[in-house]
Design a protein around this motif. Structure first.
Motif, PDB file in Angstrom:
ATOM      1  N   ILE A 319      16.814  64.713  13.133  1.00  0.00           N
ATOM      2  CA  ILE A 319      18.047  65.487  13.240  1.00  0.00           C
ATOM      3  C   ILE A 319      18.384  65.721  14.708  1.00  0.00           C
ATOM      4  O   ILE A 319      17.512  65.760  15.582  1.00  0.00           O
ATOM      5  N   GLY A 320      19.687  65.842  14.984  1.00  0.00           N
ATOM      6  CA  GLY A 320      20.147  66.040  16.341  1.00  0.00           C
ATOM      7  C   GLY A 320      21.583  65.579  16.478  1.00  0.00           C
ATOM      8  O   GLY A 320      22.304  65.427  15.479  1.00  0.00           O
ATOM      9  N   ASN A 321      22.017  65.321  17.705  1.00  0.00           N
ATOM     10  CA  ASN A 321      23.383  64.861  17.937  1.00  0.00           C
ATOM     11  C   ASN A 321      23.419  63.916  19.131  1.00  0.00           C
ATOM     12  O   ASN A 321      22.447  63.807  19.895  1.00  0.00           O
ATOM     13  N   ALA A 322      24.545  63.243  19.292  1.00  0.00           N
ATOM     14  CA  ALA A 322      24.664  62.251  20.363  1.00  0.00           C
ATOM     15  C   ALA A 322      26.118  62.090  20.769  1.00  0.00           C
ATOM     16  O   ALA A 322      27.042  62.334  19.974  1.00  0.00           O
ATOM     17  N   LEU A 323      26.314  61.678  22.010  1.00  0.00           N
ATOM     18  CA  LEU A 323      27.646  61.413  22.556  1.00  0.00           C
ATOM     19  C   LEU A 323      27.612  60.056  23.247  1.00  0.00           C
ATOM     20  O   LEU A 323      26.670  59.750  23.983  1.00  0.00           O
ATOM     21  N   ASN A 324      28.656  59.264  23.014  1.00  0.00           N
ATOM     22  CA  ASN A 324      28.761  57.951  23.661  1.00  0.00           C
ATOM     23  C   ASN A 324      30.176  57.773  24.197  1.00  0.00           C
ATOM     24  O   ASN A 324      31.148  57.915  23.447  1.00  0.00           O
ATOM     25  N   LEU A 325      30.295  57.454  25.476  1.00  0.00           N
ATOM     26  CA  LEU A 325      31.587  57.233  26.125  1.00  0.00           C
ATOM     27  C   LEU A 325      31.550  55.888  26.832  1.00  0.00           C
ATOM     28  O   LEU A 325      30.618  55.601  27.593  1.00  0.00           O
ATOM     29  N   GLN A 326      32.569  55.080  26.586  1.00  0.00           N
ATOM     30  CA  GLN A 326      32.571  53.720  27.140  1.00  0.00           C
ATOM     31  C   GLN A 326      33.984  53.337  27.547  1.00  0.00           C
ATOM     32  O   GLN A 326      34.944  53.576  26.811  1.00  0.00           O
ATOM     33  N   ALA A 327      34.128  52.731  28.715  1.00  0.00           N
ATOM     34  CA  ALA A 327      35.438  52.281  29.189  1.00  0.00           C
ATOM     35  C   ALA A 327      35.291  50.935  29.882  1.00  0.00           C
ATOM     36  O   ALA A 327      34.282  50.661  30.543  1.00  0.00           O
ATOM     37  N   GLY A 328      36.324  50.097  29.715  1.00  0.00           N
ATOM     38  CA  GLY A 328      36.283  48.783  30.347  1.00  0.00           C
ATOM     39  C   GLY A 328      37.668  48.316  30.732  1.00  0.00           C
ATOM     40  O   GLY A 328      38.675  48.790  30.192  1.00  0.00           O
ATOM     41  N   TYR A 329      37.719  47.381  31.670  1.00  0.00           N
ATOM     42  CA  TYR A 329      39.000  46.789  32.057  1.00  0.00           C
ATOM     43  C   TYR A 329      38.852  45.273  32.130  1.00  0.00           C
ATOM     44  O   TYR A 329      37.923  44.752  32.764  1.00  0.00           O
ATOM     45  N   LEU A 330      39.778  44.569  31.473  1.00  0.00           N
ATOM     46  CA  LEU A 330      39.786  43.103  31.453  1.00  0.00           C
ATOM     47  C   LEU A 330      40.767  42.595  32.499  1.00  0.00           C
ATOM     48  O   LEU A 330      41.977  42.857  32.423  1.00  0.00           O
ATOM     49  N   PHE A 331      40.250  41.866  33.491  1.00  0.00           N
ATOM     50  CA  PHE A 331      41.104  41.282  34.514  1.00  0.00           C
ATOM     51  C   PHE A 331      41.782  40.026  33.971  1.00  0.00           C
ATOM     52  O   PHE A 331      41.365  39.446  32.956  1.00  0.00           O
ATOM     53  N   THR A 332      42.822  39.586  34.646  1.00  0.00           N
ATOM     54  CA  THR A 332      43.559  38.395  34.193  1.00  0.00           C
ATOM     55  C   THR A 332      42.693  37.142  34.244  1.00  0.00           C
ATOM     56  O   THR A 332      43.004  36.137  33.613  1.00  0.00           O
ATOM     57  N   SER A 333      41.614  37.175  35.012  1.00  0.00           N
ATOM     58  CA  SER A 333      40.673  36.055  35.076  1.00  0.00           C
ATOM     59  C   SER A 333      39.742  36.018  33.869  1.00  0.00           C
ATOM     60  O   SER A 333      38.888  35.139  33.770  1.00  0.00           O
ATOM     61  N   ASN A 334      39.899  36.992  32.948  1.00  0.00           N
ATOM     62  CA  ASN A 334      39.053  37.144  31.755  1.00  0.00           C
ATOM     63  C   ASN A 334      37.616  37.547  32.093  1.00  0.00           C
ATOM     64  O   ASN A 334      36.698  37.312  31.315  1.00  0.00           O
ATOM     65  N   TYR A 335      37.443  38.177  33.229  1.00  0.00           N
ATOM     66  CA  TYR A 335      36.232  38.934  33.523  1.00  0.00           C
ATOM     67  C   TYR A 335      36.492  40.385  33.151  1.00  0.00           C
ATOM     68  O   TYR A 335      37.595  40.907  33.380  1.00  0.00           O
ATOM     69  N   GLU A 336      35.497  41.031  32.591  1.00  0.00           N
ATOM     70  CA  GLU A 336      35.641  42.440  32.261  1.00  0.00           C
ATOM     71  C   GLU A 336      34.486  43.229  32.873  1.00  0.00           C
ATOM     72  O   GLU A 336      33.330  42.778  32.857  1.00  0.00           O
TER      73      GLU A 336
END
Length: 400
Positions: A319-336
């Motif tokens: 038992i317990g709790n969790a937090l997950n935060l994730q952010a990303g950006y995709l460049f026009t070169s298709n690198y993220e």
């Protein structure tokens, strides 16, 4: 390549013999073969996918990296069949796992055999926007779990998902959606399942599992179901947001993580307790930027397993709790470039575990979207009781 040719020859022989079906080879990433009867009473798309993973880990002891470990894995190797039978309103999906990680977990509860079957599911659109699902598949739990492992922005899912997700089970699901306005979409989902996970053959040992989920899309649907994909490939020109909440109740559960984890055995059978799991999550996409946020919580009526004489078995509900935060950006070169922060906070008095924090930075190159890509990430895990860890991963994906 030879395997693909053999498969094409096999299916072609079958099709040409019947002279009642059409066969086609889709473009890369959309399956190996498409088969459909000319009278539109049956269709099948056959596809395959592989993930190859290299991983290195170190322990951080007072700033020194020690106890190095490394591994090379076929992380996933899977075959998938999907289509419709008799009518497009009656759809099916079969997904089979072949890698060791896919089939692990066999025990007396799964007939001491590998767990090959991931999904075996029939979907029936029986009335307007109502769908009935029957079989084994993912429950409508946290968003990150429902996103395919092949559609992630990072090498793998977060520690929140590892410790709190409710994964797959066998049973029924009822799904529906409606519009509150021209753009505001509401989705409702309810699942009734056995409550002990996938491929169980021993029957129900505890009670049953009940899962309800609601999703709100205030600005309309994402392009190509992008709310269940980790990257904004289509660069949404208008802000898109999805908010979801799930409540799961496993009655008289006998496993330490609801329908996952270990069986809690006692000297008289199994420890049974009601386990509740709650998720809230959101996905946002806009012009190449994507954000995923999740919160999870698990509680139990009686989390400590005991024998008849009151002695402890050593098993507890996590038992317990969790937090997950994730952010990303995709460049026009298709690198993220993607960053993730995960916080795991177990009930230390019950589980003996405490606070864990993980920081992850990843870089991905998408050659053909998620179907052909190379991903790498580096993670630092901070554990309040020591044994901090540094982990580096490199993964190659190919989906036919």
């Amino acid at each position: 390549m030879k395997i693909k040719v053999l498969l094409i020859l096999f299916f072609s022989t079958f099709v040409f013999k019947s002279k009642a079906q059409e066969i086609s080879v889709p473009e890369f990433g959309k399956g190996i073969l498409n088969i459909q009867k000319k009278d539109s009473t049956f269709s099948m798309n056959f596809s395959a996918r592989m993930q190859f993973l290299a991983i290195s880990q170190w322990e951080d002891q007072n700033g020194d990296l020690v106890n190095s470990e490394s591994n090379f894995l076929v992380r996933r190797a899977r075959l998938k069949f999907k289509g419709f039978a008799f009518s497009p309103k009656l759809q099916y999906k079969i997904e089979i796992g072949l890698s060791n990680r896919d089939i692990a977990g066999g025990s007396e509860f799964t007939n001491n055999t590998p767990r090959y079957i991931l999904d075996a599911l029939v979907k029936w659109n029986f009335h307007e926007n109502f769908w009935l699902w029957v079989g084994q598949t993912k429950l409508p739990g946290n968003r990150e779990r429902v996103i395919s492992s092949g559609d992630l922005s990072l090498v793998d899912r977060s520690l929140l998902n590892v410790n709190f997700n409710i994964d797959r089970d066998v049973g029924l699901q009822l799904r529906h959606h409606f519009k509150l306005s021209n753009s505001f979409i509401v989705r409702e989902m309810f699942a009734f399942s056995q409550g002990e996970g996938r491929n169980v053959t021993t029957g129900n040992l505890g009670g049953y599992q009940y899962t309800g989920r609601i999703e709100l899309l205030p600005f309309g649907t994402f392009q190509q179901n992008g709310d269940y994909s980790g990257v904004d490939f289509l660069r949404e020109q208008n802000l898109k947001v999805a908010i979801g909440a799930t409540y799961d109740f496993n009655n008289d559960a006998v496993k330490s993580r609801s329908n996952l984890g270990t069986y809690m055995k006692t000297d008289t059978g199994f420890h049974e307790t009601n386990i509740s799991t709650f998720f809230i999550d959101t996905m946002l996409k806009y012009k190449g930027f994507s954000f995923l946020g999740e919160y999870a919580s698990r509680d139990a009526d009686n989390p400590i397993a005991k024998n008849a004489d009151g002695s402890l078995t050593g098993d507890v509900v996590e038992i317990g709790n969790a937090l997950n935060l994730q952010a990303g950006y995709l460049f026009t070169s298709n690198y993220e470039v993607t960053g993730r922060y995960t916080n795991i906070n177990f009930n230390k008095n019950i589980t003996g575990k405490g606070l864990e924090e993980q920081f992850t930075l990843g870089v991905s190159k998408y050659i053909v979207g998620h179907k052909l890509k190379i991903q790498s990430d580096i993670s630092y895990l901070s554990v309040n009781k020591g044994n901090d860890q540094l982990m580096c991963r490199l993964q190659f994906d190919v989906h036919f």
